[in-house]
Design an enzyme around this catalytic site. Sequence first.
Site, PDB file in Angstrom:
ATOM      1  N   CYS A   1      50.714  10.302 -13.515  1.00 34.83           N
ATOM      2  CA  CYS A   1      50.419  11.118 -14.706  1.00 34.83           C
ATOM      3  C   CYS A   1      51.038  10.602 -15.994  1.00 34.83           C
ATOM      4  O   CYS A   1      50.333  10.224 -16.920  1.00 34.83           O
ATOM      5  CB  CYS A   1      50.896  12.540 -14.463  1.00 34.83           C
TER       6      CYS A   1
HETATM    7  N1  LIG Z   1      50.040  13.854  -8.459  1.00 36.36           N
HETATM    8  C1  LIG Z   1      50.397  14.660  -9.440  1.00 36.36           C
HETATM    9  O1  LIG Z   1      51.577  14.956  -9.614  1.00 36.36           O
HETATM   10  C2  LIG Z   1      49.354  15.265 -10.367  1.00 36.36           C
HETATM   11  C3  LIG Z   1      49.706  16.393 -11.096  1.00 36.36           C
HETATM   12  C4  LIG Z   1      48.768  16.963 -11.941  1.00 36.36           C
HETATM   13  C5  LIG Z   1      47.511  16.379 -12.057  1.00 36.36           C
HETATM   14  N2  LIG Z   1      47.205  15.256 -11.358  1.00 36.36           N
HETATM   15  C6  LIG Z   1      45.852  14.700 -11.507  1.00 36.36           C
HETATM   16  O2  LIG Z   1      45.072  15.142 -10.395  1.00 36.36           O
HETATM   17  C7  LIG Z   1      44.122  14.135 -10.025  1.00 36.36           C
HETATM   18  C8  LIG Z   1      44.320  13.765  -8.556  1.00 36.36           C
HETATM   19  O3  LIG Z   1      45.611  13.204  -8.394  1.00 36.36           O
HETATM   20  P1  LIG Z   1      46.338  13.084  -6.991  1.00 36.36           P
HETATM   21  O4  LIG Z   1      47.760  12.774  -7.292  1.00 36.36           O
HETATM   22  O5  LIG Z   1      46.004  14.256  -6.133  1.00 36.36           O
HETATM   23  O6  LIG Z   1      45.611  11.788  -6.391  1.00 36.36           O
HETATM   24  P2  LIG Z   1      45.714  11.257  -4.878  1.00 36.36           P
HETATM   25  O7  LIG Z   1      45.446   9.801  -4.956  1.00 36.36           O
HETATM   26  O8  LIG Z   1      46.954  11.764  -4.228  1.00 36.36           O
HETATM   27  O9  LIG Z   1      44.489  11.977  -4.161  1.00 36.36           O
HETATM   28  C9  LIG Z   1      43.169  11.766  -4.506  1.00 36.36           C
HETATM   29  C10 LIG Z   1      42.327  11.841  -3.249  1.00 36.36           C
HETATM   30  O10 LIG Z   1      40.972  11.746  -3.660  1.00 36.36           O
HETATM   31  C11 LIG Z   1      40.279  10.965  -2.682  1.00 36.36           C
HETATM   32  N3  LIG Z   1      39.060  10.479  -3.311  1.00 36.36           N
HETATM   33  C12 LIG Z   1      38.896   9.481  -4.200  1.00 36.36           C
HETATM   34  N4  LIG Z   1      37.606   9.416  -4.591  1.00 36.36           N
HETATM   35  C13 LIG Z   1      36.942  10.381  -3.919  1.00 36.36           C
HETATM   36  C14 LIG Z   1      35.598  10.820  -3.895  1.00 36.36           C
HETATM   37  N5  LIG Z   1      34.664  10.248  -4.672  1.00 36.36           N
HETATM   38  N6  LIG Z   1      35.283  11.827  -3.080  1.00 36.36           N
HETATM   39  C15 LIG Z   1      36.209  12.422  -2.299  1.00 36.36           C
HETATM   40  N7  LIG Z   1      37.501  12.075  -2.293  1.00 36.36           N
HETATM   41  C16 LIG Z   1      37.866  11.066  -3.103  1.00 36.36           C
HETATM   42  C17 LIG Z   1      41.264   9.905  -2.287  1.00 36.36           C
HETATM   43  O11 LIG Z   1      40.966   9.369  -1.019  1.00 36.36           O
HETATM   44  C18 LIG Z   1      42.569  10.701  -2.264  1.00 36.36           C
HETATM   45  O12 LIG Z   1      42.843  11.252  -1.001  1.00 36.36           O
HETATM   46  C19 LIG Z   1      44.349  12.974 -10.997  1.00 36.36           C
HETATM   47  O13 LIG Z   1      43.474  13.146 -12.096  1.00 36.36           O
HETATM   48  C20 LIG Z   1      45.771  13.191 -11.452  1.00 36.36           C
HETATM   49  O14 LIG Z   1      46.008  12.629 -12.733  1.00 36.36           O
HETATM   50  C21 LIG Z   1      48.101  14.700 -10.484  1.00 36.36           C
END
Ligand SMILES: NC(=O)c1ccc[n+]([C@@H]2O[C@H](COP(=O)([O-])OP(=O)(O)OC[C@H]3O[C@@H](n4cnc5c(N)ncnc54)[C@H](O)[C@@H]3O)[C@@H](O)[C@H]2O)c1
Length: 443
Positions: free
Chosen positions: A280
């Site tokens: 992030c």
């Molecule tokens: N990790 C954090 O602390 C956090 C906090 C707030 C917001 N975010 C935001 O949330 C979003 C997700 O982040 P995250 O940390 O959960 O990512 P992550 O990488 O932990 O998880 C994402 C998941 O999505 C899956 N994926 C990718 N493309 C896909 C598709 N087309 N269809 C289905 N599944 C798919 C991946 O396999 C993975 O398991 C990002 O935009 C991030 O910036 C993250």
Amino acid sequence: MSDHQTVDYTAALSDRIAAHTARLAIIGQGYVGLPLAVEFARAGFSVTGVDTDLDKVTTLNLGRSCTPDLTDADLAALIREGRYEATTDFSVLSRSDIVIICVPTPLRKSKDPDISYVVGATTEVSTRFHPGQLVVLESTTYPETTEELLLPMFEARGARAGYDLFLAFSPERIDPGNPTYRVGDIPKVVGGVTAECTRLAAALYRQIVPRVREVSSPKVAELAKLYENVFRNVNIALANEFALMCRRLGVSAKEVIDAAATKPFGFMPFYPGPGIGGHCIPVDPLYLSWKLRLNGYEPRFIALADEINRSMPDHVVELTIEALNRQRRCLNGADILVLGMAYKRGVGDTRESPAIEIVELLRHKGAQVSYTDPHVPSIVIGGVSMKAVQPTDEAVAAADCVLILTDHPEFDYRRIIEIARLVVDTRNATWGLEAPKDRVVRL
Ligand SMILES: NC(=O)c1ccc[n+]([C@@H]2O[C@H](COP(=O)([O-])OP(=O)(O)OC[C@H]3O[C@@H](n4cnc5c(N)ncnc54)[C@H](O)[C@@H]3O)[C@@H](O)[C@H]2O)c1
């Protein structure tokens, strides 16, 4: 289309949300999507987690959690009760009343937004769209993604926002591994494409969080998330630069910041560190810059903060060289034991972790680097595969320098400074512990 029909779609979904009978699909079962799915499942909804990663889906269906915010036992219980399952099969979307998208939004090598995961997931939803569906994007993204990118994909399928499609943006604000603020404790911001979209999405989130702030558009909600992370990024950069200034003046930045933080209003402490990491803070501000650049404006704070934060790994290496030098040693050939590879305490997430760059820089200068991290058993850095060692007394005492890059609570800092020949502490994890000045160097 009559007004009567409009009321039908919203009322039907509204009723199903209130009765917890609406079927939810959450796309992306990572740090964000999995805890969210579990929160809705706990509230009594039937939730399917959809992910393209077959290994992850298999692991989840075996009741094994992939996030620090959920225990295996809790996940297994929800699976047993039939309230949660994971799948790679997108056909479940045609049977879902509500779809929430939580896929990654990284940067390309050019530092431009990589929105391909959002497009991929939205394509899966929009091609299976059925009237009366609520779709919420939670992935952090640039302003106007929901209206400029997602909405036309649904409209191309005949959907009409506010009538038979309810589309909104609601940013996720989870802080993985934070035991004080979990999904259910963090207020949600919701902005729909129409007032009805906002109302329905807000009604949904009110089932799992105590406070929901409705805003006038998806753009406001998208910008709220970006502003939160720009705020954090800029303040961390200020703390980092302040640490460089304090070093020149011979005082501890932490002591000064702690003193300033006694002011009960108008101040919020941020602390220096080895650089920023995670999905992030280093990434999101660049989504905003990119969008503004398209609008003919170059954001200055974001660029400067990025420059300062990205210079911290070099500064840490300089600190290490200086500290070794004072002990008449040089970095070339020195054994460096890195404590912590994850980008922050208590988690195993190494995405964008400054530790990776620091290890590469140290190696490049001839150091022999090993690491210990209870959350990161192995890692590949610069094509070299590394396995975590145990932070035993022998390992700590044998190192020419112990370099603390992540302040994991599992480390015994008192013992470490007792037996290490030299400690460079970039997190002030050893703060308050007595140590000879030339043996412990703090950022
Ligand atoms: N990790 C954090 O602390 C956090 C906090 C707030 C917001 N975010 C935001 O949330 C979003 C997700 O982040 P995250 O940390 O959960 O990512 P992550 O990488 O932990 O998880 C994402 C998941 O999505 C899956 N994926 C990718 N493309 C896909 C598709 N087309 N269809 C289905 N599944 C798919 C991946 O396999 C993975 O398991 C990002 O935009 C991030 O910036 C993250």
